[in-house]
Design an enzyme around this catalytic site. Structure first.
Site, PDB file in Angstrom:
ATOM      1  N   GLY A 132     -11.199  -0.643  -0.202  1.00  0.00           N
ATOM      2  CA  GLY A 132     -10.130  -0.170  -1.087  1.00  0.00           C
ATOM      3  C   GLY A 132     -10.384   1.164  -1.746  1.00  0.00           C
ATOM      4  O   GLY A 132     -10.411   2.206  -1.098  1.00  0.00           O
ATOM      5  N   LYS A 189     -14.338  -4.149   8.962  1.00  0.00           N
ATOM      6  CA  LYS A 189     -14.852  -3.077   8.093  1.00  0.00           C
ATOM      7  C   LYS A 189     -16.305  -2.752   8.438  1.00  0.00           C
ATOM      8  O   LYS A 189     -16.698  -1.585   8.483  1.00  0.00           O
ATOM      9  CB  LYS A 189     -14.736  -3.507   6.630  1.00  0.00           C
ATOM     10  N   VAL A 224       0.824  -1.202   0.000  1.00  0.00           N
ATOM     11  CA  VAL A 224       0.000   0.000   0.000  1.00  0.00           C
ATOM     12  C   VAL A 224       0.863   1.259   0.000  1.00  0.00           C
ATOM     13  O   VAL A 224       0.661   2.180  -0.797  1.00  0.00           O
ATOM     14  CB  VAL A 224      -0.952   0.001   1.221  1.00  0.00           C
ATOM     15  N   GLY A 227      -5.603  -3.950  -3.159  1.00  0.00           N
ATOM     16  CA  GLY A 227      -4.567  -3.724  -4.153  1.00  0.00           C
ATOM     17  C   GLY A 227      -3.905  -2.380  -3.947  1.00  0.00           C
ATOM     18  O   GLY A 227      -4.481  -1.463  -3.356  1.00  0.00           O
ATOM     19  N   GLU A 253      -4.321 -15.335   1.529  1.00  0.00           N
ATOM     20  CA  GLU A 253      -3.108 -15.548   2.307  1.00  0.00           C
ATOM     21  C   GLU A 253      -2.895 -17.047   2.531  1.00  0.00           C
ATOM     22  O   GLU A 253      -3.831 -17.843   2.398  1.00  0.00           O
ATOM     23  CB  GLU A 253      -3.261 -14.897   3.697  1.00  0.00           C
TER      24      GLU A 253
END
Lengths: 428, 428
Positions: free
Chosen positions: B129, B202, B11, B299, B187
C-alpha cells in the site's frame, strides 16, 4: 560516471570499499560502472587499499578535476567542506554529501548555487545513516500533505536512554555515557549528541523537505537528555511509556513546530520499540497515514549505503528535476516556526515533596488554576520522609505548564527541581 | 502531464480525490500540474465528483487517448487489465498500476514491451500500500547487495493473527475471520489473503527487485494461516515468540528461497510489533544492515499515495533509466528458486499425546535420530488425559523435519495432527 572523494575517514573509506566490493552488483543495476577518479585526503586510511586510484593531499584538486563528474564531500565540518562544495558546484559537478551540519546551516545557499549551475546536491546520508528517509519523504510520499514527523535520529542518545531502561540496574545517565564512550558510540565531548544539536541539524532538514520551508536551524528548540534519571524511566514505564530523545516537527495552527527533546511515548508505539543505536522516523501524512522507516543511523556501512544510493540516482537520472528540498524553490513557504511556548502537549511532571498533609492538594489546585488536568498520577516513597509525585497531564499549553511549574517550585514542601518531560501524542 | 484513469473503484477514487485535494501541494513539488484528462469506468463512484473531467464507459478509449501521457491501470485482475496495459504501452504511454497479480504473473513481458517503447511501468502501489518499499529497494538500497527480506505484506492475515493474540479471549481463526469480514478487512471468499496467494504475488515482485531475478510466482512455496490456533499463539508467546504470516525471500547456498507461511518471530523483533492491518518489510543488506519499512498495506488513501508518487516520479524524470526490476534486463540472473524441502530453519512443533510413560523419550529420540536438536520444550496439560508437547528446534533441514514428523505422527500415543510452524531467524 566518475566520482571524486574528498576525505578518507570512516564514511569515505566505507564508500570507497562499498563501490569496490559491489561494483558488479551496481553495474547490474545501472548498466554502467562507477569509477573513483580521485581521492583527496590529508592522510591514508588503514582500511582502504586505493590501488591505482590517484590520491592527492590537496582536497581542492578533486573539485576542479576534469575527470570528476560527482564530488563526494565526506570530510564533515562547515568550513573547508562548504568551500569545497561551492567550488565543486561552480565547476559544474554534482555533489553528494553526508554533512548534516553543512546542509542544515548552508543548504539554502548551496541549493541555489546548484540550481544556477544545473547540478544536483544530494544528502541522503546526512540523516539517519542507512535509512532512505530523504527519498521516502521527497519522493515516496510526494503525493501527500505531510502533517508531522517524529524521529529517533541520534543513535548515541538512543543508546543511552535504552541502556538506562535495562530492568533492575538503575543505571545513571553518567554511567551509561561512560559505557557509550568506551564502546565508541559517544564522543569524548558528547555535547553534540546528548544535547540534541546533531538531531537538530537533521530535523531542520527533515522539516524543510516535509513542509517545503527554508532551512531554519536557528529557530529549533533543543533540550538534551542529561537530566533524565533511571527513576524517570521507571516511573514512565509504570505509567505505560518509554522515554526517547525525539525530533518532532509538526504543522499546527501557530505555524511549524520544530523541537528536539526527551519525550514520553506510549509503549505500544513502534518508535518505543527502537533501541540501542538504531534510528527510526515516523511520518504522519494525509493519504498514506503513518509510515515508519527504521535502520542503523550511523557507521561506515549504513552511511556509505546512502552515499552510494545518491550516486546511483545521479547516474540513472543526471538531469533529474527533483528539487533539493523536494519543493521547487519558488514554492518554499515562509511559514513561521512556533516558539516552544506556543506548543501544547501532555507532560510528565515529577515533583519531590516532603510527605506532609496538604501537599497533594496544593499541587493539584495549582494545576487546576492553570486549567491543566491530570490524566494519571502515582505517588512513590522516595528517600527518607520525601515522596515523589509523578503525573501525566492532559494536553496543556506549554506556557501554562511553565507557570504552574514555577508556582509548584516555590512551594516550601518541594525539594529539588520539578522535572517536566513532554509527551508525544502521535496523531493517526 | 496528463493522466488517464482506468477503473473507478476504491483505489481509483482515492487517486482521483488525492490528485484533486493535493493539487496545490503537488504543483509545489513538481513545478507543474497533473491533470486528469479522462476517466474510463463502467460505472461512477459515489465518492468521486468528476466535474468536467471526461468520463468514458469504454476503458480502451483511455489507453488510445492522445491527451493522455500516463495511464493508471486501477481495475485489477489479469485479463482486461493486461490488455489495457499492453495497448497503453503500444501507444507510447507510461503506465502506473496497483495490480500485483498482473505484475507478478506478466511483469516480465510488460517490462520488455515498455523497454522497447521507452516508457515506464511503475507499480509501487502493488506492494504494501502506502509504504514506498519498491523505491526503497530499487533506489534507496541500490548500493547494497541484498541478502534477505521478510515482510508482513497482507493486512488481512495480520489482522487475524494479531486479533487471535488478544489475551484471555482464546479466539479461533474462524471467529476472527468472521469479525474481519464484518469489518471489511476480509473478502467473502478469503482464500487469496489467508492462504497467502496475495502475499505470494507481492513477494514474487520483492524477490525480483531484491536479487535481480525474473518474476517466478510459480516457484513460490505458500502456506496459509487457517490451521493456527489460539493455543499455538499462547504457546509461542510462552516460548518468547509471536506468530506472523511472513513472506520471506533469501539468498542461500541452494539458490533463492521464496516462501510465504506462518512464522514464529522473536517478540523483540520489530516485525513482531506490527499488528492489525498494518504491513512492514524488513530488508537485510550488506552495507545498510537491517532496515524496516512500515505502514498501511491497503486502503484508498495509502494505495493512492503510492500511485501518485509514481506519477510524480514520471513527471520529474520522464526519461528515467531506473530499470523496471531495479536491474538492467540483460543482468537478470537466472538463479534457481530452492524447493521448500531444501531450506533449513528452526521450527515449532506441537504434538498432542496420550500422557503415558515413555512418550517423551520416543519423541525426542526420533528427533535425535534425524539430527534435530531441541532448543526449548514445554509440556502442557491438554483436555482429559492428553498432553501437548511443544518444542522449538534448532536450525534443521526441512526434509529432516518432514521425516521426523512422519515418524512422530505414526506413534500410537499421538493424537491429531503434528503441527509445524517455521521459525524466522533474521540475520543481522
Amino acid at each position: 560516471m566518475r566520482v571524486g572523494i574528498c576525505g578518507l575517514g570512516t564514511v569515505a573509506s566505507g564508500v570507497f570499499n562499498l563501490l569496490e566490493r559491489n561494483a558488479g552488483e551496481i553495474s547490474r543495476k545501472t548498466g554502467t560502472s562507477i569509477k573513483v577518479a580521485q581521492i583527496g585526503a590529508r592522510r591514508d586510511h588503514p582500511d582502504v587499499n586505493s590501488g591505482d586510484t590517484p590520491v592527492t593531499r590537496n582536497l581542492f584538486d578533486v573539485v576542479s578535476n576534469p575527470d570528476v563528474d560527482i564530488v563526494l564531500e565526506l570530510i564533515g565540518g562547515t568550513d573547508t567542506a562548504l568551500e569545497l562544495v561551492k567550488q565543486a558546484i561552480s565547476h559544474g559537478k554534482h555533489v553528494v554529501t553526508a554533512n548534516k551540519a553543512m546542509i542544515a546551516l548552508h543548504g539554502d545557499e548551496l541549493f541555489s548555487l546548484a540550481a544556477e549551475k544545473g547540478v544536483q546536491v544530494r544528502y541522503e546520508a546526512a540523516i539517519a545513516g542507512g535509512i532512505p528517509i530523504v527519498k521516502a519523504i521527497r519522493e515516496g510520499l510526494a503525493g501527500n500533505e505531510i502533517n508531522w514527523l517524529a524521529g529517533i535520529i541520534n543513535g548515541t542518545s538512543n543508546f543511552i536512554l535504552t541502556e538506562m531502561e535495562r530492568p533492575g540496574l538503575n543505571l545513571s545517565f553518567a554511567a551509561v555515557l561512560e559505557e557509550a564512550q568506551r564502546l565508541g558510540y559517544a564522543e569524548a565531548d558528547p555535547t553534540f549528541d546528548v544535547e540534541g544539536i546533531d538531531a537538530a541539524h537533521k530535523l531542520t532538514i527533515l522539516s524543510s523537505i516535509a513542509f517545503g520551508i527554508p532551512l531554519q536551524f536557528d529557530a529549533m528548540f533543543t533540550e538534551g537528555i542529561s537530566r533524565i534519571t533511571a527513576e524517570d524511566i521507571r516511573y514512565a514505564d509504570e505509567l505505560g511509556y518509554r522515554i526517547r530523545h525525539l525530533g518532532i516537527t509538526r504543522k499546527s495552527s501557530h505555524g511549524i513546530e520544530l523541537r528536539v527533546h526527551p519525550t514520553l511515548i506510549r509503549k505500544d508505539e513502534m518508535l518505543a520499540q527502537v533501541s540501542g543505536v538504531m534510528n527510526a522516523v515516523m511520518v504522519g501524512s494525509d493519504a498514506a497515514g503513518r509510515t515508519l522507516y527504521y535502520g542503523a543511523g550511523a557507521g561506515a556501512g549504513p552511511t556509505a549505503s546512502s552515499v552510494v544510493a545518491d550516486i546511483i540516482d545521479i547516474v540513472r537520472n543526471p538531469t533529474s528535476s527533483i528539487p533539493n528540498l523536494g519543493f521547487v524553490p519558488e514554492s518554499l513557504a515562509d511559514l513561521a516556526i512556533c516558539p516552544i511556548a506556543s506548543i501544547s502537549c501532555p507532560v510528565y511532571l515529577k515533583v519531590l515533596v516532603q510527605d506532609r498533609p496538604g501537599v497533594m492538594a496544593r499541587l493539584t489546585s495549582i494545576l487546576g488554576d492553570h486549567d491543566i488536568s491530570i490524566e494519571s498520577l502515582i505517588q512513590k516513597d522516595a528517600h527518607g520522609a520525601d515522596a515523589a509525585i509523578v503525573m501525566i497531564t492532559d494536553d496543556a499549553p506549554e506556557h501554562a505548564i511553565n507557570e504552574a511549574m514555577l508556582e509548584i517550585q516555590s512551594l516550601a514542601a518541594v525539594r529539588g527541581e520539578v522535572m517536566r518531560i513532554r509527551v508525544a501524542e502521535l496523531a493517526e
